[in-house]
Design an enzyme around this catalytic site. Structure first.
Site, PDB file in Angstrom:
ATOM      1  CG  HIS A 191      -5.605  -2.779  -0.981  1.00  0.00           C
ATOM      2  ND1 HIS A 191      -4.774  -2.248  -1.945  1.00  0.00           N
ATOM      3  CD2 HIS A 191      -5.393  -2.026   0.130  1.00  0.00           C
ATOM      4  CE1 HIS A 191      -4.100  -1.218  -1.443  1.00  0.00           C
ATOM      5  NE2 HIS A 191      -4.460  -1.064  -0.192  1.00  0.00           N
ATOM      6  CE1 TYR A 227      -8.431   5.311   0.352  1.00  0.00           C
ATOM      7  CE2 TYR A 227      -9.508   4.741  -1.712  1.00  0.00           C
ATOM      8  CZ  TYR A 227      -8.392   4.713  -0.889  1.00  0.00           C
ATOM      9  OH  TYR A 227      -7.237   4.107  -1.308  1.00  0.00           O
ATOM     10  CE1 TYR A 252      -5.501   7.149   2.120  1.00  0.00           C
ATOM     11  CE2 TYR A 252      -5.029   7.109   4.475  1.00  0.00           C
ATOM     12  CZ  TYR A 252      -5.355   6.447   3.301  1.00  0.00           C
ATOM     13  OH  TYR A 252      -5.503   5.088   3.318  1.00  0.00           O
ATOM     14  CG  ASP A 282      -1.968   1.058   1.253  1.00  0.00           C
ATOM     15  OD1 ASP A 282      -2.807   1.128   0.339  1.00  0.00           O
ATOM     16  OD2 ASP A 282      -1.930   1.854   2.208  1.00  0.00           O
TER      17      ASP A 282
END
Length: 313
Positions: A290, A147, A230, A102
């Site tokens: 994922h 998201y 993020y 990730d």
């Protein structure tokens, strides 16, 4: 699991939590994503150690049992890259293999580009080479409720997550992100509202696993996790024209929702990613999600160990 040793290691201005098993001369450093933590690598650490390697998994700064930076709002991916080099220094390791999942894939590749003499090879799962900056993720090509867009808004995810206890937040994200569709909320919805309470945990993720994750995020909270990755994903981290010369392996589950990010599948399948990582091998897992390393650990372990065994330090 009881043979995994835990310690805190001084890395720059903070102490990072380090989990370790194995005593081989060749070192493999595992870098987690979100909502993961060192524990996400439990299957791989043991397998790699049994294959003769020294396996190390960290909690990134601000995550789990690692210390929080004084000003998390100023953090970027460059901090994680610098932490990797400092960790190797603190542990007296000249060179290591890096395995990232990730968002952990991003500092793995960047560390290899910036510190090529320290990285023997790179393995990433679920995310190919990406350079943080304005074009890292093309949010504008996805609905407003995407998201990442939602979590990049100051305070929005904090309010969303704050309605639930930490364990339920982790359960919701793990369940949602195990699917093959990109999580997108409607205009009047929040991301946590997408979760159907009747949906069970994935069969490969136990209540015990959930409790471990929850206990670690109860300690750290989500503040730094929302900043990195993020809120810093679209921020230039000061690394220009990176090129990863180290041998690299990308493992992609074909049911991973990341494949549906705009342009992502084409970027991987048509070989454009090899502009940045020329010596890249790509392995596709048709049923992989994922969280493919937890979903199909034996297959992933075989791919990782086979690749590691082909490399020389």
């Amino acid at each position: 699991m009881e043979n995994i040793k835990h310690s805190h290691v001084q890395v720059r201005e903070l102490k990072l939590h380090v989990a370790e098993i194995g005593s081989g001369l060749k070192v493999v450093v595992f870098l987690h994503g979100f909502p993961e933590i060192w524990y996400t690598w439990r299957h791989q650490m043991i397998a790699v150690a049994n294959a003769g390697y020294r396996a190390i998994a960290i909690d990134f700064r601000g995550y789990g049992l690692s210390e929080q930076p004084a000003e998390p709002e100023k953090a970027t991916f460059k901090d994680l890259v610098d932490d990797i080099a400092s960790l190797l220094d603190s542990l007296g390791i000249n060179k290591a293999f890096l395995v990232g999942k990730d968002f952990g894939a991003i500092p793995a590749y960047l560390a290899a580009a910036v510190h090529p003499e320290r990285v023997s090879a790179v393995i990433t799962l679920g995310v190919p080479f990406m350079l943080p900056g304005p074009f890292a993720i093309q949010n504008h090509l996805l609905p407003e409720g995407f998201y990442i867009s939602r979590w990049q808004e100051a305070g929005r995810a904090e309010a969303d997550f704050g309605r639930f206890d930490v364990k339920l937040v982790i359960r919701n994200i793990y369940t949602l992100f195990s699917g093959s569709e990109v999580p997108v909320a409607a205009k009047e919805q929040e991301i946590m509202d997408l979760f159907n309470p009747s949906t069970p945990l994935p069969p490969w993720f136990s209540e015990e696993d959930l409790s471990v994750y929850a206990s670690l995020y109860e300690k750290s909270g989500f503040c730094f996790a929302l900043q990195v990755p993020y809120r810093t994903l679209n921020v230039d981290c000061g690394i220009t024209e990176p090129k990863v010369k180290a041998p690299s392996l990308l493992i992609m589950g074909e049911k991973d929702y990341v494949f549906k990010f705009p342009g992502m599948e084409e970027y991987i399948r048509n070989g454009a990613v090899k502009h940045f990582v020329p010596d890249l091998d790509i392995k596709y897992m048709p049923e992989g999600s994922h969280f493919v390393h937890e979903q199909l650990p034996e297959h992933v372990n075989e791919l990782i160990i086979t690749f590691l065994n082909k490399q020389t330090i």
